[in-house]
Design a protein around this motif. Structure first.
Motif, PDB file in Angstrom:
ATOM      1  N   ASN A  69       0.827  -1.211   0.000  1.00  0.00           N
ATOM      2  CA  ASN A  69       0.000   0.000   0.000  1.00  0.00           C
ATOM      3  C   ASN A  69       0.859   1.259   0.000  1.00  0.00           C
ATOM      4  N   GLU A  70       1.905   1.238   0.816  1.00  0.00           N
ATOM      5  CA  GLU A  70       2.812   2.396   0.875  1.00  0.00           C
ATOM      6  C   GLU A  70       3.494   2.619  -0.463  1.00  0.00           C
ATOM      7  N   ALA A  76       2.155   6.125  -7.342  1.00  0.00           N
ATOM      8  CA  ALA A  76       1.149   7.015  -7.928  1.00  0.00           C
ATOM      9  C   ALA A  76       1.626   8.456  -7.850  1.00  0.00           C
ATOM     10  N   LYS A  77       2.280   8.777  -6.769  1.00  0.00           N
ATOM     11  CA  LYS A  77       2.787  10.130  -6.547  1.00  0.00           C
ATOM     12  C   LYS A  77       3.897  10.479  -7.538  1.00  0.00           C
ATOM     13  N   GLN A  97      -4.709   4.568   2.500  1.00  0.00           N
ATOM     14  CA  GLN A  97      -4.425   5.975   2.798  1.00  0.00           C
ATOM     15  C   GLN A  97      -3.102   6.113   3.543  1.00  0.00           C
ATOM     16  N   ASP A  98      -2.442   7.241   3.326  1.00  0.00           N
ATOM     17  CA  ASP A  98      -1.198   7.512   4.043  1.00  0.00           C
ATOM     18  C   ASP A  98      -1.500   8.239   5.352  1.00  0.00           C
ATOM     19  N   THR A 103      -5.203   9.057  -0.588  1.00  0.00           N
ATOM     20  CA  THR A 103      -5.110   7.820  -1.367  1.00  0.00           C
ATOM     21  C   THR A 103      -4.167   7.996  -2.555  1.00  0.00           C
ATOM     22  N   ALA A 104      -3.900   6.895  -3.232  1.00  0.00           N
ATOM     23  CA  ALA A 104      -3.093   6.954  -4.458  1.00  0.00           C
ATOM     24  C   ALA A 104      -3.764   7.850  -5.499  1.00  0.00           C
ATOM     25  N   LEU A 105      -5.092   7.763  -5.590  1.00  0.00           N
ATOM     26  CA  LEU A 105      -5.821   8.592  -6.551  1.00  0.00           C
ATOM     27  C   LEU A 105      -5.665  10.070  -6.220  1.00  0.00           C
ATOM     28  N   LEU A 106      -5.786  10.409  -4.949  1.00  0.00           N
ATOM     29  CA  LEU A 106      -5.665  11.814  -4.553  1.00  0.00           C
ATOM     30  C   LEU A 106      -4.280  12.355  -4.881  1.00  0.00           C
ATOM     31  N   TRP A 107      -3.259  11.548  -4.649  1.00  0.00           N
ATOM     32  CA  TRP A 107      -1.909  11.982  -4.974  1.00  0.00           C
ATOM     33  C   TRP A 107      -1.703  12.113  -6.486  1.00  0.00           C
ATOM     34  N   ALA A 108      -2.230  11.161  -7.238  1.00  0.00           N
ATOM     35  CA  ALA A 108      -2.097  11.228  -8.695  1.00  0.00           C
ATOM     36  C   ALA A 108      -2.760  12.482  -9.248  1.00  0.00           C
TER      37      ALA A 108
END
Length: 204
Positions: A69-70, A76-77, A97-98, A103-108
């Motif tokens: 997950n990390e 993604a970031k 979530q971190d 989430t990965a989507l939010l970072w992307a």
């Protein structure tokens, strides 16, 4: 163990034996390598005509769920599309979530990595999952002024009305930051959805 396996496989390769005789033993041996040795291992695999993605897939499969997950969020970031695909295949939680609950989507979205955004949405990422401060992917895209990503999110029916913990919506951010085209898109989409809802109610 790994070194001896690599040397043995190189010898077999030099003798032109069938690849099937050594392909899996090598990959299994490489699965014991730490992540920091991945680059050297990949160079060896390239010389032996073994696909790098297969090596990475095995390494990812051996990670704990927390590590997967990390790594998914970090990839993604940093716009690593192949790695994101392989991590999802290896069982990473797409909605993990971190520490900031991003989430990965939010970072992307925040980094404007449109290919990653499309990939994550294709794999059913939660389109409206906010971070700790209530910022959703649509809000972030509106802040950034990224018209293409806003359009993708709206087409996937992202919630337009969600607010941050400070009570600000995607429309408000788009307006105050001068992203007038995005503000107009949000208004028009809101109107379309309202009309569709009213039509549905009339049918009942």
């Amino acid at each position: 163990f790994v070194t001896s396996q690599l040397q043995a496989v190189q010898h077999v390769h030099q003798q032109s034996y069938l690849q099937g005789l050594y392909r899996m033993p090598l990959l299994e041996a490489l699965s014991f390598l730490p992540e920091e040795d991945l680059t050297n291992a990949q160079h060896t695999c390239q010389r032996l005509n073994i696909i790098g993605d297969e090596l990475r897939q095995i390494l990812y499969s051996n990670l704990s769920l927390e590590e997967k997950n990390e790594k998914l969020i970090n990839c993604a970031k940093t716009n690593q599309t192949k790695a994101v695909k392989l991590l999802l295949k290896a069982g990473a939680d797409i909605n993990a979530q971190d520490q900031l609950e991003a989430t990965a989507l939010l970072w992307a979205v925040s980094k404007n990595h449109i290919n990653i955004v499309q990939l994550l949405l294709k794999h059913k990422a939660n389109i409206d999952q906010p971070n700790h401060f209530g910022y959703t992917p649509l809000i972030i895209a509106s802040i950034n002024g990224n018209i293409a990503i806003v359009r993708i999110l709206l087409n996937r029916r992202a919630n337009i009305d969600l607010q941050t913990m400070y009570g600000r919506t995607a429309f408000r951010f788009a307006t105050t930051r001068g992203h007038h085209e995005i503000a107009q898109m949000l208004l028009e989409e809101t109107e379309r959805r309202q009309i569709a809802l009213e039509d549905k109610q009339v049918q009942f």
